[in-house]
Design a protein around this motif. Sequence first.
Motif, mmCIF file in Angstrom:
data_model
loop_
_atom_site.group_PDB
_atom_site.id
_atom_site.type_symbol
_atom_site.label_atom_id
_atom_site.label_comp_id
_atom_site.label_asym_id
_atom_site.label_seq_id
_atom_site.Cartn_x
_atom_site.Cartn_y
_atom_site.Cartn_z
ATOM 1 N N TYR A 65 -46.801 -50.328 47.686
ATOM 2 C CA TYR A 65 -47.672 -49.421 48.437
ATOM 3 C C TYR A 65 -46.970 -48.734 49.607
ATOM 4 C CZ TYR A 65 -52.019 -47.477 50.156
ATOM 5 O OH TYR A 65 -53.003 -46.588 50.541
ATOM 6 N N THR A 66 -46.464 -49.506 50.560
ATOM 7 C CA THR A 66 -45.931 -48.912 51.789
ATOM 8 C C THR A 66 -44.722 -48.039 51.508
ATOM 9 O OG1 THR A 66 -46.728 -50.819 53.041
ATOM 10 C CG2 THR A 66 -45.084 -49.415 54.103
ATOM 11 N N ARG A 67 -43.773 -48.563 50.716
ATOM 12 C CA ARG A 67 -42.575 -47.785 50.404
ATOM 13 C C ARG A 67 -42.909 -46.529 49.608
ATOM 14 N NH1 ARG A 67 -38.210 -51.640 47.734
ATOM 15 N NH2 ARG A 67 -40.029 -52.864 47.226
ATOM 16 N N PHE A 68 -43.824 -46.675 48.670
ATOM 17 C CA PHE A 68 -44.168 -45.538 47.827
ATOM 18 C C PHE A 68 -44.911 -44.469 48.623
ATOM 19 C CE2 PHE A 68 -46.902 -43.358 44.680
ATOM 20 C CZ PHE A 68 -45.915 -42.871 43.839
ATOM 21 N N LEU A 69 -45.838 -44.906 49.481
ATOM 22 C CA LEU A 69 -46.576 -43.944 50.305
ATOM 23 C C LEU A 69 -45.627 -43.174 51.225
ATOM 24 C CD1 LEU A 69 -49.191 -42.697 51.386
ATOM 25 C CD2 LEU A 69 -49.424 -44.674 52.902
ATOM 26 N N GLU A 70 -44.697 -43.896 51.852
ATOM 27 C CA GLU A 70 -43.735 -43.234 52.737
ATOM 28 C C GLU A 70 -42.874 -42.232 51.968
ATOM 29 O OE1 GLU A 70 -41.600 -46.471 54.455
ATOM 30 O OE2 GLU A 70 -43.157 -46.942 55.928
ATOM 31 N N ALA A 71 -42.431 -42.624 50.777
ATOM 32 C CA ALA A 71 -41.609 -41.723 49.969
ATOM 33 C C ALA A 71 -42.421 -40.513 49.504
ATOM 34 C CB ALA A 71 -41.041 -42.473 48.765
ATOM 35 N N ALA A 72 -43.676 -40.753 49.114
ATOM 36 C CA ALA A 72 -44.525 -39.654 48.649
ATOM 37 C C ALA A 72 -44.732 -38.631 49.753
ATOM 38 C CB ALA A 72 -45.870 -40.198 48.160
ATOM 39 N N HIS A 87 -44.864 -35.327 47.758
ATOM 40 C CA HIS A 87 -45.484 -35.662 46.480
ATOM 41 C C HIS A 87 -44.817 -34.966 45.284
ATOM 42 C CE1 HIS A 87 -48.466 -36.478 49.645
ATOM 43 N NE2 HIS A 87 -48.796 -37.497 48.883
ATOM 44 N N ASP A 88 -43.509 -34.833 45.347
ATOM 45 C CA ASP A 88 -42.750 -34.293 44.221
ATOM 46 C C ASP A 88 -42.668 -35.378 43.145
ATOM 47 O OD1 ASP A 88 -40.647 -33.527 42.422
ATOM 48 O OD2 ASP A 88 -39.934 -32.109 43.937
ATOM 49 N N LEU A 89 -43.411 -35.210 42.079
ATOM 50 C CA LEU A 89 -43.542 -36.254 41.064
ATOM 51 C C LEU A 89 -42.212 -36.614 40.417
ATOM 52 C CD1 LEU A 89 -46.538 -35.437 41.435
ATOM 53 C CD2 LEU A 89 -46.863 -35.865 39.014
ATOM 54 N N GLU A 90 -41.355 -35.629 40.189
ATOM 55 C CA GLU A 90 -40.091 -35.905 39.506
ATOM 56 C C GLU A 90 -39.143 -36.700 40.395
ATOM 57 O OE1 GLU A 90 -39.277 -32.474 36.312
ATOM 58 O OE2 GLU A 90 -39.541 -31.693 38.352
ATOM 59 N N ILE A 91 -39.080 -36.360 41.682
ATOM 60 C CA ILE A 91 -38.233 -37.130 42.608
ATOM 61 C C ILE A 91 -38.734 -38.563 42.704
ATOM 62 C CG2 ILE A 91 -37.577 -37.399 45.031
ATOM 63 C CD1 ILE A 91 -37.378 -34.401 45.251
ATOM 64 N N LEU A 92 -40.057 -38.733 42.810
ATOM 65 C CA LEU A 92 -40.628 -40.079 42.923
ATOM 66 C C LEU A 92 -40.394 -40.874 41.644
ATOM 67 C CD1 LEU A 92 -43.991 -39.185 44.707
ATOM 68 C CD2 LEU A 92 -41.997 -40.304 45.718
ATOM 69 N N ALA A 93 -40.496 -40.228 40.499
ATOM 70 C CA ALA A 93 -40.255 -40.923 39.238
ATOM 71 C C ALA A 93 -38.819 -41.418 39.157
ATOM 72 C CB ALA A 93 -40.571 -39.991 38.068
ATOM 73 N N MET A 94 -37.868 -40.582 39.573
ATOM 74 C CA MET A 94 -36.467 -40.962 39.533
ATOM 75 C C MET A 94 -36.178 -42.092 40.532
ATOM 76 S SD MET A 94 -33.211 -38.365 39.611
ATOM 77 C CE MET A 94 -34.165 -37.319 40.703
ATOM 78 N N PHE A 115 -38.208 -44.389 41.811
ATOM 79 C CA PHE A 115 -38.858 -45.677 41.554
ATOM 80 C C PHE A 115 -38.734 -46.123 40.100
ATOM 81 C CE2 PHE A 115 -40.740 -44.324 45.512
ATOM 82 C CZ PHE A 115 -40.862 -45.503 46.233
ATOM 83 N N GLY A 116 -37.926 -45.413 39.326
ATOM 84 C CA GLY A 116 -37.713 -45.833 37.944
ATOM 85 C C GLY A 116 -38.980 -45.827 37.126
ATOM 86 N N ALA A 117 -39.828 -44.831 37.357
ATOM 87 C CA ALA A 117 -41.119 -44.748 36.682
ATOM 88 C C ALA A 117 -41.217 -43.437 35.916
ATOM 89 C CB ALA A 117 -42.255 -44.853 37.705
ATOM 90 N N SER A 118 -42.254 -43.313 35.100
ATOM 91 C CA SER A 118 -42.508 -42.062 34.398
ATOM 92 C C SER A 118 -43.362 -41.163 35.289
ATOM 93 C CB SER A 118 -43.237 -42.330 33.079
ATOM 94 O OG SER A 118 -44.566 -42.791 33.332
ATOM 95 N N VAL A 119 -43.422 -39.892 34.953
ATOM 96 C CA VAL A 119 -44.258 -38.951 35.701
ATOM 97 C C VAL A 119 -45.719 -39.376 35.630
ATOM 98 C CG1 VAL A 119 -45.152 -36.582 35.698
ATOM 99 C CG2 VAL A 119 -42.692 -36.991 35.517
ATOM 100 N N GLU A 120 -46.163 -39.851 34.466
ATOM 101 C CA GLU A 120 -47.553 -40.305 34.346
ATOM 102 C C GLU A 120 -47.813 -41.513 35.234
ATOM 103 O OE1 GLU A 120 -50.768 -42.039 31.064
ATOM 104 O OE2 GLU A 120 -48.864 -41.201 30.376
#
Length: 466
Positions: free
Chosen positions: A273-280, A285-292, A294-299
């Motif tokens: 939560y905290t790390r992801f919120l700060e990064a977002a 809220h660039d979905l592609e940067i966040l996906a890369m 955090f090792g996650a998919s865009v969905e």
Amino acid sequence: MGARKLYAGAKLRETRQKLGLTQKEFSAKLGISLPYLNQMENNNRPVSTAVVLNLAQEFGFDVTELATGDSERLVSDMREAMADPVLADAMPPLADLRLTASNAPALARAFLQLHRAYRQTHERLASLDEALGRDDARATPSPWDEVRDFFHYCDNYIDAVDRAAERFAAPVRHEENMRVRAVSALGNRGVTVQFRDMEALRLYDPAQRELALSLRAAPETQTFQLLLQVALLDQDKLLEATLDLARFQSEAARSIAKIGLANYFAGAAMMPYTRFLEAAEAERHDLEILAMRFGASVEQVAHRLSTLQRPGAKGVPFYFVRVDQAGTITKRHSATRLQFARYGGACPLWNVHQAFEMPGRFLRQLCETPDGVRYINLARDVSKPGGRWGAPVRRYAIALGCEVAHAGKLVFADGLDITNPRAFEPIGISCRICERERCHQRSVPPLERRLSIDVNARGTLPYEVS
């Protein structure tokens, strides 16, 4: 026009009861008289500014919850239920629905549950006449509907599970090491992990304590499935306690919800939560940067963004939805005022349907719902290959959006003319309850309005809404 008065009696009463205070004790702490509190709890008077400030100062209460409770969702759900043909002639005024949602939310939910039971029974009888004599022909809510409503009315945020996932992820300094952390946690439970060429994404053998994952799955899917298994083994007591509080009406609903909670843990561990919120917030809220990162998919990223509603540390309130090629909604979550049709497909004017025509691209849309609220919407296809030649490809499209007031926090809003009213396309929720009179994509007439039909004239539609 003056500010809209805040009537939040049910939420105020719920807050007091959670604190274990009597009306007399609560009114004393808020610095108001007992009769005044009683009037506010019964929605005879609006919640005053002084009371709002005292709630924040005395109890650390997130006062935005007073205005963003269940009322708008209940009103939307009741309007859709009342649009059912069997109830079309009994449509109450919108003001009455709002009074019911704010003054008697339990009654509103009971009505919705009864309507769901009616619909399920009606559909079962229409398609399976032989079910009339069976035990399972009783009018009970669909387990899927029951679980969906559980997450829906929790704002898609489960605090205890979210915090447990964040604690699990705390030792991981770099998100690419999350897979190692998950495999280690399973190893501590005596579980061995294998990767096989198989159709199923995940197979767990409790007797042999072996977990098999598909080699055909994407790396982020494999990590997600590892964490889901961690949740089922390491967090079983927490999941069961959460299920006990939910009081599902059937074992099927409870089992579906347990999988849903394990999925929730997996997503929250991949994106703490905290790390992801700060990064977002930092990446707008660039979905592609966040996906890369955090090792996650865009969905997965889009879904996680719709859950960031922790009291005291809320992110942008997003809605998230996934549709198939037929337009059927397969996932829906909303922390905004926008609600989705429970029955039927999404509004055809929504750009989520166009995403299938432009694979791999983000589509942006400024849109306005019939209630006058404006949103920025992002859509993209998310095809899921079968992993081998000849295997079927599952095709979906996702949409992520928020009210336009938050547009400055989204990189996707750059270059859009959000100050131009003509830039916003009109969309709706469901044709049966949509109030737009001249929509060229309308499939059925609005049930709240009278129709005018002229046999000598034909416009876009074979009738006019009068």
